[in-house]
Design a protein around this motif. Sequence first.
Motif, PDB file in Angstrom:
ATOM      1  N   ALA A   8      21.735   7.764 -32.928  1.00 47.03           N
ATOM      2  CA  ALA A   8      22.619   8.169 -34.017  1.00 47.03           C
ATOM      3  C   ALA A   8      22.981   6.907 -34.799  1.00 47.03           C
ATOM      4  N   SER A   9      22.707   6.937 -36.075  1.00 52.24           N
ATOM      5  CA  SER A   9      22.891   5.758 -36.915  1.00 52.24           C
ATOM      6  C   SER A   9      23.473   6.199 -38.241  1.00 52.24           C
ATOM      7  N   LYS A  10      24.464   5.489 -38.759  1.00 56.29           N
ATOM      8  CA  LYS A  10      25.038   5.909 -40.034  1.00 56.29           C
ATOM      9  C   LYS A  10      24.404   5.163 -41.205  1.00 56.29           C
ATOM     10  N   TYR A  11      24.203   3.849 -41.040  1.00 55.41           N
ATOM     11  CA  TYR A  11      23.688   3.043 -42.151  1.00 55.41           C
ATOM     12  C   TYR A  11      22.330   2.398 -41.844  1.00 55.41           C
ATOM     13  N   GLY A  12      21.740   2.742 -40.725  1.00 55.77           N
ATOM     14  CA  GLY A  12      20.376   2.292 -40.463  1.00 55.77           C
ATOM     15  C   GLY A  12      20.215   1.193 -39.419  1.00 55.77           C
ATOM     16  N   ALA A  13      21.280   0.486 -39.055  1.00 57.35           N
ATOM     17  CA  ALA A  13      21.133  -0.623 -38.108  1.00 57.35           C
ATOM     18  C   ALA A  13      20.670  -0.127 -36.736  1.00 57.35           C
ATOM     19  N   THR A  14      21.267   0.946 -36.284  1.00 51.47           N
ATOM     20  CA  THR A  14      20.925   1.477 -34.956  1.00 51.47           C
ATOM     21  C   THR A  14      19.541   2.120 -34.967  1.00 51.47           C
ATOM     22  N   GLU A  15      19.197   2.706 -36.099  1.00 46.21           N
ATOM     23  CA  GLU A  15      17.846   3.267 -36.217  1.00 46.21           C
ATOM     24  C   GLU A  15      16.803   2.152 -36.031  1.00 46.21           C
ATOM     25  N   GLY A  16      17.069   0.999 -36.645  1.00 45.52           N
ATOM     26  CA  GLY A  16      16.146  -0.132 -36.489  1.00 45.52           C
ATOM     27  C   GLY A  16      16.012  -0.553 -35.029  1.00 45.52           C
ATOM     28  N   ALA A  54      25.460   3.963 -32.915  1.00 46.42           N
ATOM     29  CA  ALA A  54      26.366   2.964 -33.463  1.00 46.42           C
ATOM     30  C   ALA A  54      27.764   3.298 -32.958  1.00 46.42           C
ATOM     31  N   ALA A  55      28.588   2.260 -32.795  1.00 43.32           N
ATOM     32  CA  ALA A  55      29.987   2.484 -32.400  1.00 43.32           C
ATOM     33  C   ALA A  55      30.878   2.321 -33.627  1.00 43.32           C
ATOM     34  N   TYR A  56      31.759   3.280 -33.834  1.00 45.40           N
ATOM     35  CA  TYR A  56      32.769   3.206 -34.883  1.00 45.40           C
ATOM     36  C   TYR A  56      34.115   3.486 -34.235  1.00 45.40           C
ATOM     37  N   GLU A  57      35.037   2.541 -34.411  1.00 38.71           N
ATOM     38  CA  GLU A  57      36.358   2.642 -33.759  1.00 38.71           C
ATOM     39  C   GLU A  57      36.192   2.943 -32.267  1.00 38.71           C
ATOM     40  N   SER A  84      24.317   0.889 -27.207  1.00 39.29           N
ATOM     41  CA  SER A  84      25.281   1.036 -28.277  1.00 39.29           C
ATOM     42  C   SER A  84      25.084  -0.128 -29.225  1.00 39.29           C
ATOM     43  N   SER A  85      25.248   0.108 -30.534  1.00 39.85           N
ATOM     44  CA  SER A  85      25.153  -1.011 -31.468  1.00 39.85           C
ATOM     45  C   SER A  85      26.482  -1.164 -32.166  1.00 39.85           C
ATOM     46  N   GLY A  86      26.929  -2.396 -32.328  1.00 42.78           N
ATOM     47  CA  GLY A  86      28.225  -2.543 -32.953  1.00 42.78           C
ATOM     48  C   GLY A  86      28.646  -3.947 -33.272  1.00 42.78           C
ATOM     49  N   PRO A  87      28.932  -4.771 -32.272  1.00 41.66           N
ATOM     50  CA  PRO A  87      29.631  -6.016 -32.584  1.00 41.66           C
ATOM     51  C   PRO A  87      28.897  -6.842 -33.643  1.00 41.66           C
ATOM     52  N   LEU A  88      29.692  -7.385 -34.552  1.00 40.11           N
ATOM     53  CA  LEU A  88      29.149  -8.168 -35.665  1.00 40.11           C
ATOM     54  C   LEU A  88      29.538  -9.627 -35.481  1.00 40.11           C
ATOM     55  N   GLY A  89      28.715 -10.513 -35.984  1.00 39.40           N
ATOM     56  CA  GLY A  89      28.980 -11.936 -35.798  1.00 39.40           C
ATOM     57  C   GLY A  89      28.155 -12.465 -34.635  1.00 39.40           C
ATOM     58  N   GLY A 126      25.144  -5.506 -34.055  1.00 37.86           N
ATOM     59  CA  GLY A 126      24.709  -4.622 -35.123  1.00 37.86           C
ATOM     60  C   GLY A 126      24.517  -5.339 -36.455  1.00 37.86           C
ATOM     61  N   ALA A 127      24.572  -4.559 -37.505  1.00 41.19           N
ATOM     62  CA  ALA A 127      24.416  -5.092 -38.859  1.00 41.19           C
ATOM     63  C   ALA A 127      25.405  -4.366 -39.762  1.00 41.19           C
ATOM     64  N   TYR A 128      25.836  -5.066 -40.804  1.00 40.60           N
ATOM     65  CA  TYR A 128      26.857  -4.478 -41.671  1.00 40.60           C
ATOM     66  C   TYR A 128      26.800  -5.103 -43.058  1.00 40.60           C
ATOM     67  N   GLU A 132      27.539  -1.180 -48.771  1.00 39.18           N
ATOM     68  CA  GLU A 132      26.848   0.067 -48.418  1.00 39.18           C
ATOM     69  C   GLU A 132      27.786   1.100 -47.803  1.00 39.18           C
ATOM     70  N   ILE A 133      28.972   0.652 -47.391  1.00 34.06           N
ATOM     71  CA  ILE A 133      29.868   1.534 -46.649  1.00 34.06           C
ATOM     72  C   ILE A 133      30.442   2.624 -47.548  1.00 34.06           C
ATOM     73  N   ARG A 134      30.419   3.850 -47.048  1.00 30.46           N
ATOM     74  CA  ARG A 134      30.874   5.002 -47.846  1.00 30.46           C
ATOM     75  C   ARG A 134      32.045   5.724 -47.174  1.00 30.46           C
TER      76      ARG A 134
HETATM   77  C1  LIG Z   1      34.692   1.151 -40.308  1.00 31.31           C
HETATM   78  C2  LIG Z   1      33.867   0.491 -39.251  1.00 31.31           C
HETATM   79  C3  LIG Z   1      34.281   0.532 -37.919  1.00 31.31           C
HETATM   80  C4  LIG Z   1      33.518  -0.098 -36.909  1.00 31.31           C
HETATM   81  N1  LIG Z   1      33.957  -0.046 -35.614  1.00 31.31           N
HETATM   82  C5  LIG Z   1      33.241  -0.693 -34.651  1.00 31.31           C
HETATM   83  C6  LIG Z   1      33.680  -0.668 -33.281  1.00 31.31           C
HETATM   84  O1  LIG Z   1      34.687  -0.065 -32.919  1.00 31.31           O
HETATM   85  N2  LIG Z   1      32.950  -1.332 -32.353  1.00 31.31           N
HETATM   86  C7  LIG Z   1      31.816  -2.016 -32.696  1.00 31.31           C
HETATM   87  O2  LIG Z   1      31.209  -2.625 -31.824  1.00 31.31           O
HETATM   88  N3  LIG Z   1      31.356  -2.038 -33.985  1.00 31.31           N
HETATM   89  C8  LIG Z   1      32.040  -1.391 -34.957  1.00 31.31           C
HETATM   90  N4  LIG Z   1      31.593  -1.394 -36.256  1.00 31.31           N
HETATM   91  C9  LIG Z   1      30.328  -2.058 -36.564  1.00 31.31           C
HETATM   92  C10 LIG Z   1      29.174  -1.052 -36.589  1.00 31.31           C
HETATM   93  O3  LIG Z   1      29.083  -0.368 -35.373  1.00 31.31           O
HETATM   94  C11 LIG Z   1      27.868  -1.808 -36.852  1.00 31.31           C
HETATM   95  O4  LIG Z   1      27.884  -2.222 -38.196  1.00 31.31           O
HETATM   96  C12 LIG Z   1      26.646  -0.982 -36.501  1.00 31.31           C
HETATM   97  O5  LIG Z   1      25.537  -1.832 -36.333  1.00 31.31           O
HETATM   98  C13 LIG Z   1      26.361   0.062 -37.575  1.00 31.31           C
HETATM   99  O6  LIG Z   1      25.245   0.832 -37.181  1.00 31.31           O
HETATM  100  P1  LIG Z   1      24.569   1.912 -38.139  1.00 31.31           P
HETATM  101  O7  LIG Z   1      24.094   1.166 -39.391  1.00 31.31           O
HETATM  102  O8  LIG Z   1      23.425   2.433 -37.339  1.00 31.31           O
HETATM  103  O9  LIG Z   1      25.588   2.941 -38.462  1.00 31.31           O
HETATM  104  C14 LIG Z   1      32.310  -0.776 -37.256  1.00 31.31           C
HETATM  105  C15 LIG Z   1      31.885  -0.781 -38.598  1.00 31.31           C
HETATM  106  C16 LIG Z   1      32.659  -0.169 -39.591  1.00 31.31           C
HETATM  107  C17 LIG Z   1      32.174  -0.203 -41.011  1.00 31.31           C
END
Ligand SMILES: Cc1cc2nc3c(=O)[nH]c(=O)nc-3n(C[C@H](O)[C@H](O)[C@H](O)COP(=O)(O)O)c2cc1C
Length: 179
Positions: A8-16, A54-57, A84-89, A126-128, A132-134
Motif C-alpha cells: 500500500a503506497s500513497k505517493y509511490g515510495a513504498t511501491e518502489g 507506508a506509515a502515516y501517523e 513498513s516504509s516511513g522514516p525520512l532523513g 522512505g521518500a517525501y 506532491e502531498i495532497r
Molecule cells: C503527513 C505525513 C505523516 C507521516 N507519518 C509518518 C509516520 O508516522 N511514521 C513514519 O515512519 N513516516 C511517516 N511519514 C513519512 C512517509 O511514511 C514516507 O514519506 C513514506 O515513504 C511514503 O510512502 P508512499 O509514497 O508509498 O506513500 C509521514 C509522511 C507524511 C506526509
Amino acid sequence: MKVLVAYASKYGATEGIARRLGEGLRKRGLEVDVMRCKDVHEASGYDAYVVGSAAYEFNWRRSARKFVERNAEVLTATPTWLFSSGPLGTEKVDKDGNDVLKGAEPKQFAEYRELVHPRGTQVFRGAYQHDEIRGVDRIVAWMPAVRDILPEGDFREWDAIDAWASTIADEMGEPAARA
Ligand SMILES: Cc1cc2nc3c(=O)[nH]c(=O)nc-3n(C[C@H](O)[C@H](O)[C@H](O)COP(=O)(O)O)c2cc1C
C-alpha cells in the motif's frame, strides 16, 4: 515457488520498495507477483507473502490493514514477512539516542506479530516531496512542528532492501523461526 508482494503506497515510495523486493526475489529464481493490496482479490495460492505499507501517523494504510486482517488465516499458515516504509532523513538515532528504524515501527507490527506470526518485520526509510502531498496530509505536513520532522528527499536504502530480499529468499525454504 510463488511469492506475492502486496503493498500500500500513497505517493509511490513504498511501491518502489515493493517492486525492488520483487526484482530481488526473482533474481533468486522465485516466481513473483507484485500487486497493490487493494487489487488482490484472491490472496491464497502463494508459497510466501511479503506485505508492506507506508506509515502515516504511525499507522499502516487502510488497504494494507484490511489485506492482512482479511487474509490472516492464509498468512498465518504460510511464510510471511512484513515491511513498513516511513522514516525520512539519514540519522540512525533520534535526539534521545533511540534507534530511528525501531521507533518508526507502525502500531500494526506488534498487533500482526500476534495475528499472523510473520517470519520477519522490517522498516525501511522512505521518500517525501513536500509539493506532491495532497489532501489532509498537506495540512498536517504544513504544520511547522511536522515540517521539521519531514525532511524532503528520497532516503530509500536500496542496499538494505536488496539484502532483505536475499534474507527472505534464504529463509523461505527453512522451517519457521517466529519473529
Ligand atoms: C503527513 C505525513 C505523516 C507521516 N507519518 C509518518 C509516520 O508516522 N511514521 C513514519 O515512519 N513516516 C511517516 N511519514 C513519512 C512517509 O511514511 C514516507 O514519506 C513514506 O515513504 C511514503 O510512502 P508512499 O509514497 O508509498 O506513500 C509521514 C509522511 C507524511 C506526509
